[in-house]
Write an enzyme that holds these catalytic residues in place. Structure first.
Site, short mmCIF file in Angstrom:
data_model
loop_
_atom_site.label_atom_id
_atom_site.label_comp_id
_atom_site.label_asym_id
_atom_site.label_seq_id
_atom_site.Cartn_x
_atom_site.Cartn_y
_atom_site.Cartn_z
N SER A 112 8.97 -2.44 0.42
CA SER A 112 8.81 -2.35 2.01
C SER A 112 7.60 -2.97 2.93
O SER A 112 6.90 -2.62 2.48
CB SER A 112 9.45 -1.24 2.51
OG SER A 112 9.07 -1.07 4.17
N ASN A 138 -4.50 -3.62 4.23
CA ASN A 138 -3.60 -4.77 5.73
C ASN A 138 -3.68 -3.25 6.53
O ASN A 138 -3.29 -1.93 6.33
CB ASN A 138 -2.42 -5.08 5.38
CG ASN A 138 -1.09 -3.38 5.32
OD1 ASN A 138 -0.05 -3.09 6.20
ND2 ASN A 138 -1.09 -3.15 3.94
N CYS A 140 3.78 5.93 6.27
CA CYS A 140 2.37 4.76 7.17
C CYS A 140 1.00 5.26 7.29
O CYS A 140 1.25 6.27 8.61
CB CYS A 140 3.16 4.38 8.35
SG CYS A 140 2.08 2.69 8.21
#
Lengths: 306, 270
Positions: free
Chosen positions: A21, A69, A130
């Site tokens: 993902s 990231n 996340c």
């Protein structure tokens, strides 16, 4: 040629590589292109109930050892997924699709999973891990047994489809979290999400990412992913998408030996381009030939049993 | 597998010089051996603000230029910067224009597309090429690089403006059509708004001349990972397969000249 197909939660994948993902998952065209390049399945970006802008650039930076990231989960929302991404992908569905969802609260998790169920994915993956949204929304749910249990219980009530939970490695004991999810009805896991990290530019004396911290992926985190997979497989025995630093066919074999049934790859495209999917599959096949493995089922979790 | 050294960290560079091009456009000069070729781009980080793709307007191996129009918060912040201020640069990235020695090129620039096309012209004339340089803008004050282009030997300049304040009134494609009809040009390169480039491709087709164009799609990472610049329906990436792409490929894309996507991946029709 070895039999590289695997069954995951009742869904058959032609080969065990799956697009992770957050990478190349903005449009159905892009997902299909990844399958054309050899992936056995794809995962959508994390989809929100509403449009989500994400962080400003810089959001990505790489070296030969790692990638960092903090895209911040930019997304067009479930409406776009329902009206565009899924219908376009499913029209000539080239491989199984995993619908990844994210939300900020338990009630939103329940809603988004119900909405995702209606989009028609083969498997629903719930992102409770996340590392790039925790400033605003508190610690990710997957950082505590209580949080992970609560989300799993509520999303389980919202779908009958295979349901997997994406876990973070940024915890002292990932197996404990996984066991809690298993108890509430999770069918499997995807792990690991990225490892919390930061890069500082020494000339500017400031973090490079606009979000300051981000998630580390790429070659450096493979041992972390292998151990997490090993621990969760040992504790639960449930199917796992093992992901984190997988770059080669042999990396994929290694994480399968730790218990992964599917192998997620995302950052690999930075190092090997999207064509790397077919190359990794070919490398897995060569490995199987050389090592007398006729069916990948033979190696799943084999290292855990020793 | 051999993972080559793969470093996308930023080179931090001071701005060496700032040139005012027109009321909304400035050129920023950096002393750094970037090694960019005409058509390639860089990602520029304006610290504390944002990071954006920008095309290389000139590179002689010692210094390079980027020409930036004020279009949003990032470019506005860049316009406020002074000589000596630091920005981050990574690149050069993407594909570039290719031509043969002595070719007769038609370059079509719309708006600030004049900057990268100037880089093509400057390199091409060094290699014995003849250049027809078409430049179009809404009005005279928005024309870019006209003085620089006029100084290049072997370049014929053709100007058009929508309001007729300079050169021919109307679209630049009308001038292109007339020149291509003479049958001397080998190839067309174009950089500008997508709808204009589509029209350029169609004019080139009419005269059986190959054409290549600098695609601009919303880019987040610029390094082939995020998927923001994937085009419909091939799913290929403008940051890797482009930005310079063959019209033969582009004209088959259902999105060409019709829509683009924003940071959330949502479609917007032109």
């Amino acid at each position: 040629m070895a039999n590289l197909s695997v069954t995951f939660c009742g869904v058959t994948f032609e080969n065990p590589t799956v697009l992770a993902s957050g990478i190349l998952g903005v449009t159905a065209s892009s997902l299909k292109n990844v399958v054309r390049n050899g992936a056995g399945g794809v995962t959508t970006k994390s989809i929100w109930l509403e449009e989500h802008p994400g962080h400003k650039n810089p959001t990505m930076i790489g070296t030969e050892h790692f990638f960092l990231n903090a895209v911040g989960l930019s997304d067009g929302g479930i409406k776009k997924a329902k009206e565009e991404t899924f219908p376009e992908y499913l029209a000539d569905k080239p491989a199984p699709i995993i619908g990844n969802v994210i939300a900020k609260s338990l009630s939103d998790f329940e809603k988004i999973v119900a909405e995702m169920d209606a989009c028609g994915p083969d498997i629903i993956e719930v992102n409770i891990s996340c590392p790039n949204v925790d400033d605003k929304y508190g610690k990710p749910f997957s950082c505590s047994v209580g949080g992970a249990s609560d989300v799993t219980r509520i999303v389980r009530s919202a779908t009958k489809k295979p349901l997997i939970i994406k876990l973070t490695p940024n915890v002292p004991n990932i197996a404990e979290i996984a066991e809690a999810c298993a108890k509430e009805g999770a069918d499997g896991f995807c792990l690991i999400n990225t490892v919390a990290g930061m890069v500082i530019d020494t000339k500017l004396r400031m973090p490079v990412l606009t979000n300051k911290s981000g998630g580390v992926s790429g070659p450096a985190i493979k041992p972390v992913a292998v151990k997490a997979t090993y621990d969760v497989f040992k504790a639960t025995g449930l199917p796992i998408i093992g992901t984190g630093g997988i770059m080669t066919g042999e990396d994929a074999i290694e994480i399968m030996m730790a218990g992964a049934r599917l192998v997620g790859m995302g950052t690999m495209v930075y190092y090997r381009d999207v064509a790397g999917f077919a190359e990794v599959v070919k490398e897995m096949d060569i490995w199987c030939e050389k090592n007398g493995v006729k069916n990948l089922e033979e190696i799943i979790g084999v290292a855990v049993k020793k | 597998m051999n993972i080559e050294k793969f470093d996308s960290r930023f080179e931090i560079l001071p701005i060496k010089e700032i040139i005012d091009e027109n009321p909304t456009t400035k050129t920023f000069v950096f002393e750094y051996p970037l090694g960019g070729k005409p058509g390639q781009f860089i990602m520029m980080w304006i610290p504390g603000v944002d990071e954006k793709p920008m095309s290389v307007a000139f590179d002689d191996g010692k210094e390079f230029w980027v020409t930036v129009c004020k279009v949003g918060p990032a470019s506005e912040a860049l316009h406020l910067m002074k000589v000596g201020d630091l920005v981050g640069v990574r690149g050069p990235l993407g594909t570039h224009y290719n031509w043969g020695n002595g070719d007769h090129l038609a370059l079509v620039a719309g708006g600030y597309g004049a900057a990268p096309m100037y880089f093509v012209a400057r390199e091409a004339v060094k290699r014995g090429c003849k250049v027809e340089f078409f430049i179009g803008a809404r009005s005279k004050d928005l024309l870019l690089y006209v003085d620089k282009i006029s100084k290049l030997e072997g370049v014929n300049l053709h100007i058009s403006t929508n309001d007729g304040s300079e050169g021919r009134q109307g679209f630049v494609t009308v001038l292109l059509d007339e020149v291509l009809a003479e049958g001397n040009c080998d190839v067309v390169f174009t950089c500008g708004p997508e709808v204009m480039m589509k029209a350029v491709g169609e004019v080139a087709d009419k005269h059986n001349v190959a054409s290549y164009m600098s695609m601009e799609k919303y880019m987040k990472c610029g390094i082939g990972v995020c998927g923001q610049c994937a085009v419909d329906d091939t799913g290929e990436l403008v940051c890797k397969q482009g930005p310079v792409m063959d019209w033969k490929y582009l004209k088959k894309l259902p999105e060409m000249g019709k829509y683009h996507r924003d940071a959330q991946g949502t479609k917007h029709y032109f």
